[in-house]
Design an enzyme around this catalytic site. Structure first.
Site, PDB file in Angstrom:
ATOM      1  N   ASP A 133       0.851  -1.199   0.000  1.00  0.00           N
ATOM      2  CA  ASP A 133       0.000   0.000   0.000  1.00  0.00           C
ATOM      3  C   ASP A 133       0.883   1.244   0.000  1.00  0.00           C
ATOM      4  O   ASP A 133       2.010   1.199   0.479  1.00  0.00           O
ATOM      5  CB  ASP A 133      -0.846   0.050   1.282  1.00  0.00           C
ATOM      6  CG  ASP A 133      -2.034  -0.906   1.245  1.00  0.00           C
ATOM      7  OD1 ASP A 133      -2.253  -1.550   0.211  1.00  0.00           O
ATOM      8  OD2 ASP A 133      -2.727  -0.997   2.271  1.00  0.00           O
ATOM      9  N   ARG A 183      -0.320  -0.549  -8.855  1.00  0.00           N
ATOM     10  CA  ARG A 183      -1.727  -0.252  -8.549  1.00  0.00           C
ATOM     11  C   ARG A 183      -1.865   1.273  -8.562  1.00  0.00           C
ATOM     12  O   ARG A 183      -1.221   1.963  -7.774  1.00  0.00           O
ATOM     13  CB  ARG A 183      -2.113  -0.778  -7.175  1.00  0.00           C
ATOM     14  CG  ARG A 183      -3.523  -0.301  -6.770  1.00  0.00           C
ATOM     15  CD  ARG A 183      -3.734  -0.361  -5.274  1.00  0.00           C
ATOM     16  NE  ARG A 183      -3.701  -1.717  -4.814  1.00  0.00           N
ATOM     17  CZ  ARG A 183      -3.420  -2.042  -3.545  1.00  0.00           C
ATOM     18  NH1 ARG A 183      -3.121  -1.131  -2.655  1.00  0.00           N
ATOM     19  NH2 ARG A 183      -3.421  -3.297  -3.184  1.00  0.00           N
TER      20      ARG A 183
HETATM   21  C1  LIG Z   1      -8.090  -1.651  -4.316  1.00  0.00           C
HETATM   22  C2  LIG Z   1      -7.798  -0.297  -3.756  1.00  0.00           C
HETATM   23  C3  LIG Z   1      -6.619  -0.083  -3.057  1.00  0.00           C
HETATM   24  C4  LIG Z   1      -6.318   1.187  -2.562  1.00  0.00           C
HETATM   25  N1  LIG Z   1      -5.107   1.394  -1.955  1.00  0.00           N
HETATM   26  C5  LIG Z   1      -4.752   2.652  -1.608  1.00  0.00           C
HETATM   27  C6  LIG Z   1      -3.457   2.924  -1.098  1.00  0.00           C
HETATM   28  O1  LIG Z   1      -2.628   2.025  -0.914  1.00  0.00           O
HETATM   29  N2  LIG Z   1      -3.136   4.222  -0.811  1.00  0.00           N
HETATM   30  C7  LIG Z   1      -4.039   5.257  -1.005  1.00  0.00           C
HETATM   31  O2  LIG Z   1      -3.681   6.423  -0.768  1.00  0.00           O
HETATM   32  N3  LIG Z   1      -5.280   5.005  -1.454  1.00  0.00           N
HETATM   33  C8  LIG Z   1      -5.659   3.742  -1.747  1.00  0.00           C
HETATM   34  N4  LIG Z   1      -6.935   3.513  -2.229  1.00  0.00           N
HETATM   35  C9  LIG Z   1      -7.960   4.576  -2.139  1.00  0.00           C
HETATM   36  C10 LIG Z   1      -7.928   5.547  -3.314  1.00  0.00           C
HETATM   37  O3  LIG Z   1      -6.810   6.393  -3.220  1.00  0.00           O
HETATM   38  C11 LIG Z   1      -9.190   6.430  -3.350  1.00  0.00           C
HETATM   39  O4  LIG Z   1      -9.240   7.208  -2.196  1.00  0.00           O
HETATM   40  C12 LIG Z   1     -10.490   5.674  -3.467  1.00  0.00           C
HETATM   41  O5  LIG Z   1     -10.370   4.605  -4.350  1.00  0.00           O
HETATM   42  C13 LIG Z   1     -11.633   6.595  -3.985  1.00  0.00           C
HETATM   43  O6  LIG Z   1     -11.309   7.138  -5.207  1.00  0.00           O
HETATM   44  P1  LIG Z   1     -11.949   6.699  -6.619  1.00  0.00           P
HETATM   45  O7  LIG Z   1     -10.817   6.467  -7.553  1.00  0.00           O
HETATM   46  O8  LIG Z   1     -12.897   5.600  -6.462  1.00  0.00           O
HETATM   47  O9  LIG Z   1     -12.617   8.013  -7.176  1.00  0.00           O
HETATM   48  P2  LIG Z   1     -13.626   9.072  -6.600  1.00  0.00           P
HETATM   49  O10 LIG Z   1     -13.666  10.145  -7.620  1.00  0.00           O
HETATM   50  O11 LIG Z   1     -13.278   9.425  -5.185  1.00  0.00           O
HETATM   51  O12 LIG Z   1     -14.972   8.270  -6.580  1.00  0.00           O
HETATM   52  C14 LIG Z   1     -15.634   7.849  -7.765  1.00  0.00           C
HETATM   53  C15 LIG Z   1     -17.023   7.387  -7.384  1.00  0.00           C
HETATM   54  O13 LIG Z   1     -16.905   6.181  -6.607  1.00  0.00           O
HETATM   55  C16 LIG Z   1     -17.775   6.192  -5.494  1.00  0.00           C
HETATM   56  N5  LIG Z   1     -16.970   6.146  -4.236  1.00  0.00           N
HETATM   57  C17 LIG Z   1     -15.652   6.345  -4.101  1.00  0.00           C
HETATM   58  N6  LIG Z   1     -15.275   6.202  -2.818  1.00  0.00           N
HETATM   59  C18 LIG Z   1     -16.398   5.919  -2.133  1.00  0.00           C
HETATM   60  C19 LIG Z   1     -16.662   5.666  -0.762  1.00  0.00           C
HETATM   61  N7  LIG Z   1     -15.701   5.659   0.154  1.00  0.00           N
HETATM   62  N8  LIG Z   1     -17.942   5.397  -0.412  1.00  0.00           N
HETATM   63  C20 LIG Z   1     -18.941   5.365  -1.327  1.00  0.00           C
HETATM   64  N9  LIG Z   1     -18.745   5.604  -2.642  1.00  0.00           N
HETATM   65  C21 LIG Z   1     -17.491   5.879  -3.038  1.00  0.00           C
HETATM   66  C22 LIG Z   1     -18.579   7.461  -5.583  1.00  0.00           C
HETATM   67  O14 LIG Z   1     -19.786   7.187  -6.261  1.00  0.00           O
HETATM   68  C23 LIG Z   1     -17.746   8.382  -6.445  1.00  0.00           C
HETATM   69  O15 LIG Z   1     -18.496   9.301  -7.137  1.00  0.00           O
HETATM   70  C24 LIG Z   1      -7.244   2.248  -2.738  1.00  0.00           C
HETATM   71  C25 LIG Z   1      -8.419   2.030  -3.452  1.00  0.00           C
HETATM   72  C26 LIG Z   1      -8.701   0.787  -3.950  1.00  0.00           C
HETATM   73  C27 LIG Z   1      -9.965   0.606  -4.726  1.00  0.00           C
END
Ligand SMILES: Cc1cc2nc3c(=O)[nH]c(=O)nc-3n(C[C@H](O)[C@H](O)[C@H](O)COP(=O)(O)OP(=O)(O)OC[C@H]3O[C@@H](n4cnc5c(N)ncnc54)[C@H](O)[C@@H]3O)c2cc1C
Length: 309
Positions: A133, A183
């Site tokens: 991560d 990732r």
């Molecule tokens: C498999 C995986 C591993 C990850 N590992 C890390 C890591 O190691 N370090 C790190 O900094 N971040 C990590 N993240 C988190 C990432 O950085 C984002 O904060 C998170 O994925 C939300 O961003 P998004 O790309 O979905 O886009 P966004 O623009 O935030 O969301 C797109 C749409 O998805 C939906 N959505 C997103 N998040 C949520 C929520 N929490 N609840 C409900 N609906 C939601 C909403 O409908 C939103 O409109 C990880 C995410 C995933 C999926």
């Protein structure tokens, strides 16, 4: 960054709240939306259900910034035991680990030797990717250095990079030559505008820019990329770009979090794309959960609703 996101990310780091909020019943109840349970067995049971739908899983045992180095030894033992359980249950599961959970704040060498033990067992017994991560920006450079070192010993290691950081483009260029498993996420921490794009639209643009940069190089470099996002527009763009750059379906996958957009997850799977769902478990869920709320502040209403239910 929006005010509500800023407040929630501040709360994720507040020590008083870290101690007290996890004891509040209605919050505990609300957490279930994003986490099947606190124990490894809860996570394995959930993974089994995903496996019925042919959706493989990534597991992460929640924890970060341990204060006592011996705790990292327990975390390492936990992951080694988890591998045994995954093998016993014949599940398609990868693991994802935060380096500060193994002692990265205290000792690089100890963290390295613990991570190496897990990496060796994953390679031998699971034969899949072990993910690192990415945490707050004070760890980024050290984590990339850690990745380069461990990748010289094990080919099955992946690293998360964050599109909100200006430095990520250079970091990706730095690791492209070592056949990386990447990732790509937008980024979940509170970062100053001097080092990270403050506007969401710029983060989204950079996400696509970095994704294209990796895909363009894929014919030449042996890279694998996990698009970890729930953003439907971005996913549609990525699918078009993958076609444009002739990136084979086996060279990339979508990764999403347990409990977020489950219908969209199934839809992506039904269109024949590789998809993995990340399941978190453990009792140290408070900072992780606050970051989930910060991603979509409307989730706070869900928590408040639990007071009345
Ligand atoms: C498999 C995986 C591993 C990850 N590992 C890390 C890591 O190691 N370090 C790190 O900094 N971040 C990590 N993240 C988190 C990432 O950085 C984002 O904060 C998170 O994925 C939300 O961003 P998004 O790309 O979905 O886009 P966004 O623009 O935030 O969301 C797109 C749409 O998805 C939906 N959505 C997103 N998040 C949520 C929520 N929490 N609840 C409900 N609906 C939601 C909403 O409908 C939103 O409109 C990880 C995410 C995933 C999926």
């Amino acid at each position: 960054m929006s005010l509500s996101r800023g407040i929630l990310l501040w709360a994720s780091e507040n020590q008083w709240m870290r101690r007290h909020v996890p004891t509040w019943k209605f919050v505990k109840h609300a957490v279930k939306k994003f986490m099947p349970g606190e124990n490894l067995e809860d996570a394995l049971d959930a993974a089994k259900i995903f496996q019925y739908d042919s959706i493989p899983v990534i597991l992460t045992h929640l924890g970060e910034n341990i204060k006592d180095l011996s705790e990292g030894g327990d975390v390492c033992d936990h992951y080694l035991e988890a591998i045994d359980r995954i093998v016993e249950k014949k599940l398609d599961i990868e693991l994802s680990i935060k380096l500060t959970q193994l002692g990265f704040d205290i000792s690089f060498d100890e963290t390295y030797s613990r991570f190496k033990k897990i990496a060796a067992k994953v390679k031998e017994e699971l034969g899949n990717i072990l993910w690192i991560d990415m945490e707050g920006s004070s760890y980024t450079k050290r984590t990339i250095d850690f990745y380069k070192k461990i990748k010289s010993e094990f080919d099955n290691i992946g690293i998360c990079v964050q599109a909100y950081l200006y430095s990520t483009e250079a970091d990706i260029k730095d690791i492209l030559d070592i056949n990386p498993n990447i990732r790509l996420v937008k980024g979940a921490y509170s970062e100053p505008s001097g080092i990270a794009f403050p506007k969401k639209e710029d983060v989204d643009k950079n996400y696509l820019h970095l994704a294209k940069m990796v895909m363009k190089n894929m014919a030449e470099k042996k890279a694998f990329i996990g698009f970890a996002t729930h953003d439907e527009n971005i996913c549609a763009h990525l699918i078009r770009e993958a076609k444009h750059y002739s990136v084979h379906k086996d060279k990339f996958e979508f990764q999403m979090l347990y409990g977020i957009k489950p219908a969209f997850q199934k839809e992506m799977k039904s269109h024949g794309f590789r998809l993995r769902v990340l399941i978190s478990y453990g009792n140290f869920w408070y900072p992780w959960y606050m970051r989930r709320l910060a991603e979509r502040p409307a989730n706070v209403w869900f928590v408040l609703k639990n007071i009345f239910n």
